[in-house]
Scaffold this active site. Structure first.
Site, PDB file in Angstrom:
ATOM      1  N   ASP A  21      17.123 -18.509  20.687  1.00  0.00           N
ATOM      2  CA  ASP A  21      18.362 -18.639  21.459  1.00  0.00           C
ATOM      3  C   ASP A  21      18.381 -20.008  22.131  1.00  0.00           C
ATOM      4  OD1 ASP A  21      20.611 -18.246  23.023  1.00  0.00           O
ATOM      5  OD2 ASP A  21      19.541 -17.086  24.550  1.00  0.00           O
ATOM      6  N   ASN A  23      21.233 -21.062  24.094  1.00  0.00           N
ATOM      7  CA  ASN A  23      22.170 -21.170  25.214  1.00  0.00           C
ATOM      8  C   ASN A  23      22.023 -20.093  26.283  1.00  0.00           C
ATOM      9  OD1 ASN A  23      23.146 -19.001  23.873  1.00  0.00           O
ATOM     10  ND2 ASN A  23      25.179 -19.829  23.445  1.00  0.00           N
ATOM     11  N   ASP A  25      22.197 -16.869  26.194  1.00  0.00           N
ATOM     12  CA  ASP A  25      22.955 -15.605  26.186  1.00  0.00           C
ATOM     13  C   ASP A  25      22.141 -14.436  25.631  1.00  0.00           C
ATOM     14  OD1 ASP A  25      22.915 -16.081  23.470  1.00  0.00           O
ATOM     15  OD2 ASP A  25      25.094 -16.092  23.210  1.00  0.00           O
ATOM     16  N   ASP A  29      20.673 -18.181  17.811  1.00  0.00           N
ATOM     17  CA  ASP A  29      21.867 -18.877  17.331  1.00  0.00           C
ATOM     18  C   ASP A  29      21.483 -20.048  16.426  1.00  0.00           C
ATOM     19  OD1 ASP A  29      21.030 -20.870  19.173  1.00  0.00           O
ATOM     20  OD2 ASP A  29      22.160 -19.867  20.778  1.00  0.00           O
ATOM     21  N   ASP A  98      23.289 -15.217   2.845  1.00  0.00           N
ATOM     22  CA  ASP A  98      23.405 -13.801   2.513  1.00  0.00           C
ATOM     23  C   ASP A  98      24.816 -13.524   2.003  1.00  0.00           C
ATOM     24  OD1 ASP A  98      22.663 -10.950   2.616  1.00  0.00           O
ATOM     25  OD2 ASP A  98      21.196 -11.624   4.114  1.00  0.00           O
ATOM     26  N   ASP A 199      23.241  -8.768  -0.921  1.00  0.00           N
ATOM     27  CA  ASP A 199      23.009  -7.483  -0.266  1.00  0.00           C
ATOM     28  C   ASP A 199      23.396  -6.306  -1.181  1.00  0.00           C
ATOM     29  OD1 ASP A 199      22.444  -6.400   2.551  1.00  0.00           O
ATOM     30  OD2 ASP A 199      24.338  -5.402   2.100  1.00  0.00           O
TER      31      ASP A 199
HETATM   32  C1  NOJ Z   1      20.768  -4.100   3.238  1.00  0.00           C
HETATM   33  C2  NOJ Z   1      20.508  -4.965   4.414  1.00  0.00           C
HETATM   34  O1  NOJ Z   1      19.301  -5.623   4.253  1.00  0.00           O
HETATM   35  C3  NOJ Z   1      20.523  -4.061   5.628  1.00  0.00           C
HETATM   36  O2  NOJ Z   1      20.068  -4.703   6.782  1.00  0.00           O
HETATM   37  C4  NOJ Z   1      21.926  -3.550   5.784  1.00  0.00           C
HETATM   38  O3  NOJ Z   1      21.962  -2.593   6.822  1.00  0.00           O
HETATM   39  C5  NOJ Z   1      22.448  -2.906   4.508  1.00  0.00           C
HETATM   40  N1  NOJ Z   1      22.094  -3.604   3.311  1.00  0.00           N
HETATM   41  C6  NOJ Z   1      23.939  -2.815   4.556  1.00  0.00           C
HETATM   42  O4  NOJ Z   1      24.497  -4.092   4.448  1.00  0.00           O
END
Ligand code: NOJ
Length: 560
Positions: A21, A23, A25, A29, A98, A199
């Site tokens: 972090d 800042n 909060d 970040d 991601d 993902d």
């Molecule tokens: C896999 C991700 O790594 C996890 O953190 C997430 O909760 C689920 N997919 C849903 O996006």
């Protein structure tokens, strides 16, 4: 097999909320990440995988995205992100982002439109169905507890959400949606990123008709995963994505794929098929789960682990490529899970690192792994933040009447927040993560376990990781050597070899807190040997019966 930069790289995962972090909060970040790039460069990693930093209401810490082309306010601005990319590239580091496109947030404007009316142009961006007999369209369970369907009063239909009800599944059957995703991917690729981690990408194609899952025990909801994991059009979608978005860029892709097996992974990662470069498989992180799933704790058998890794190492020997991980933001800390996070924390963390980094594939290091961060035990469920953990607790304790202490025990072992406590930078308050109040408590062991201590101590886990990462750059055999296992039935030690040309690596790992020994097979005796790396000083000599200390790891390089 072809050579590629991503085969020779070590990838470091940053979970931005918990990294640094800047800042006050209490939330990590992007400027915080920039301030630590020299630390990462020193560690020697080549690539950073950044967990989601896009706009999000944070129902699932950024894995619920409300705007794919903007940065979450908590993390900074697009300018901050552009500076991050530049600062990384200036240091020779690559950045992979991601890509979360099995679902969006329910606050994404696509979904806000989609739920307005049945004839809205965005209706088919999501998966809507009428109820069946006054109930949900089918019996699928959400990964985060309860039904996978949410009723919407406005249009009197249900939408599918495999994860939380704030994560509606996108409808990949719709070509318009697919083009939107590819456009968005090119937006980031044109900014100069080096790839994507995708993902739950093997969930995007659902079986037609979305049938009920078999339910022999008559439960309210059951997993429907057989109808959406590796679904009927998944390969078409990935190949299309490659053509439409990825083909013109020198980037890498890794698909997160729960439920993928070796045969499927071969198809996904066969270079000639143009799908993804490697997958995250889950079999090895399910070995310590019983039939009840993740929270049903079961002791790990080393022979199961060996069998599994051997299957993957050999299965992708000629076609495809492995990703190698023991840790990420969804998994408990590896030293607590597979090693000993007390008396032998340092030794066992180094042993596990040796195990992973000497295998064939691309190793991933999750933030804090390199300093041996451990699982955490918060006293109260109120100290936990993860939606999966909280929903599971509510279901088991409040709805099913399970004993809270027993459920807490499973959270201590398996909960995702084990990996999400803030990075421990030093021994100052909150481990130097923030000057404010951290969004989740810091593991109380930060005065002993922190990066400042680790960098200063040349025998630390951190320096051992530096060495392993360096070795991969120096020794082609680590990248390309063929894997073979010795002693597959031994419950205490894991021994494997890697062979390339006239060289062999012999990797000997004691997975126990007791002394063991390893007898060299006849064909490996009397070879010229060098110790490449070992976690005890001095390393044992290369003799016919090698004594092994607790969690000892030794790698010999042999001339054949
Ligand atoms: C896999 C991700 O790594 C996890 O953190 C997430 O909760 C689920 N997919 C849903 O996006």
């Amino acid at each position: 097999m072809k050579k590629h930069w991503w085969k020779e790289s070590v990838i470091y995962q940053i979970y931005p909320r918990s990294f640094k972090d800047s800042n006050g909060d209490g939330i990590g970040d992007i400027p915080g990440i920039i301030s630590k790039l020299d630390y990462l460069k020193e560690l020697g990693i080549d690539v950073v995988w950044l967990s989601p930093v896009y706009k999000s209401p944070n129902d699932d810490n950024g894995y619920d995205i409300s705007d794919y082309q903007n940065i979450m306010d908590d993390f900074g601005t697009m300018k901050d992100w552009e500076l991050l990319l530049k600062e990384m590239h200036d240091r020779g580091l690559k950045l992979i982002m991601d890509l979360v496109v099995n679902h969006s947030s329910d606050e994404h404007h696509w979904f806000m439109e989609s739920k307005r009316s049945k004839d809205n142009p965005y209706r088919d961006y999501y998966i809507w169905r009428p109820g069946k007999d006054g109930k949900e369209p089918n019996n699928w369970k959400s990964t985060f507890s309860g039904s996978a369907w949410q009723y919407d009063e406005n249009t009197e239909e249900y939408y599918l959400h495999i994860f939380s009800k704030k994560q509606p599944d996108l409808n990949w059957e719709n070509p318009k949606l697919r083009q939107e995703v590819y456009d968005m991917m090119r937006f980031w690729l044109d900014k100069g990123i080096d790839g994507f981690r995708m993902d739950v990408i093997n969930f995007i194609s659902k079986v037609d008709g979305l049938p009920d899952a078999p339910n022999p025990e008559g439960k309210k909801y059951v997993s429907g995963s057989r109808y959406f994991m590796n679904g009927p059009r998944i390969h078409d979608y990935l190949q299309e994505m490659h053509r439409e978005a990825l083909a013109d860029y020198d980037v890498m892709t890794v698909g997160e794929m729960p439920g993928v097996n070796v045969e499927q992974a071969k198809l996904y990662t066969d270079e000639s098929r143009n799908e993804v470069n490697m997958v995250f498989q889950f079999e090895h992180v399910d070995l310590d789960s019983g039939p009840g799933g993740k929270w049903d704790l079961k002791p790990l058998q080393l022979t199961d682990l060996k069998k599994n890794f051997t299957k993957w190492q050999m299965g992708l020997e000629d076609i495809g490529w492995n990703s190698l991980y023991l840790n990420n933001h969804d998994q408990p800390r590896m030293v607590s899970r597979f090693g000993n996070d007390k008396q032998y924390r340092v030794e066992s963390a180094k042993m596990l690192a040796t195990f992973l980094h000497m295998l064939k594939g691309t190793p991933y290091v999750y933030q804090g792994e390199e300093i041996g961060m451990t699982n955490v035990r918060f006293d109260s469920i109120d100290d936990y933040k993860d939606i999966e953990t909280l929903n599971m607790y509510d279901e088991k304790v409040n709805q099913q009447g399970e004993v809270p202490a027993k459920v807490m025990e499973s959270i201590y072992v398996k909960g995702r927040d084990n990996a999400r406590t803030p990075f421990q930078w030093d021994d100052s308050e909150h481990g130097g993560f923030t000057t404010g109040t951290p969004w989740i408590q810091v593991n109380p062991n930060y005065p002993q376990i922190n990066a400042r201590q680790a960098v200063a101590d040349e025998n630390s886990i951190y320096h051992y990781y530096r060495k392993l990462i360096q070795l991969r750059k120096e020794q082609q055999i680590i990248v390309h050597g063929r894997y073979d296992i010795l002693l597959p039935e031994d419950e205490n030690i894991y021994v494997y070899t890697r062979t390339l040309g006239s060289q062999k690596l012999l990797v000997i790992l004691n997975f126990t807190g007791e002394e063991q020994s390893f007898t060299l097979p006849a064909d490996l005796q009397d070879k010229k040997s060098d110790v490449l790396v070992s976690n005890y000083e001095p390393a044992p000599e290369y003799v016919s019966s090698i004594p092994l200390r607790q969690y000892e790891a030794i790698v010999y390089l042999l001339e054949l």
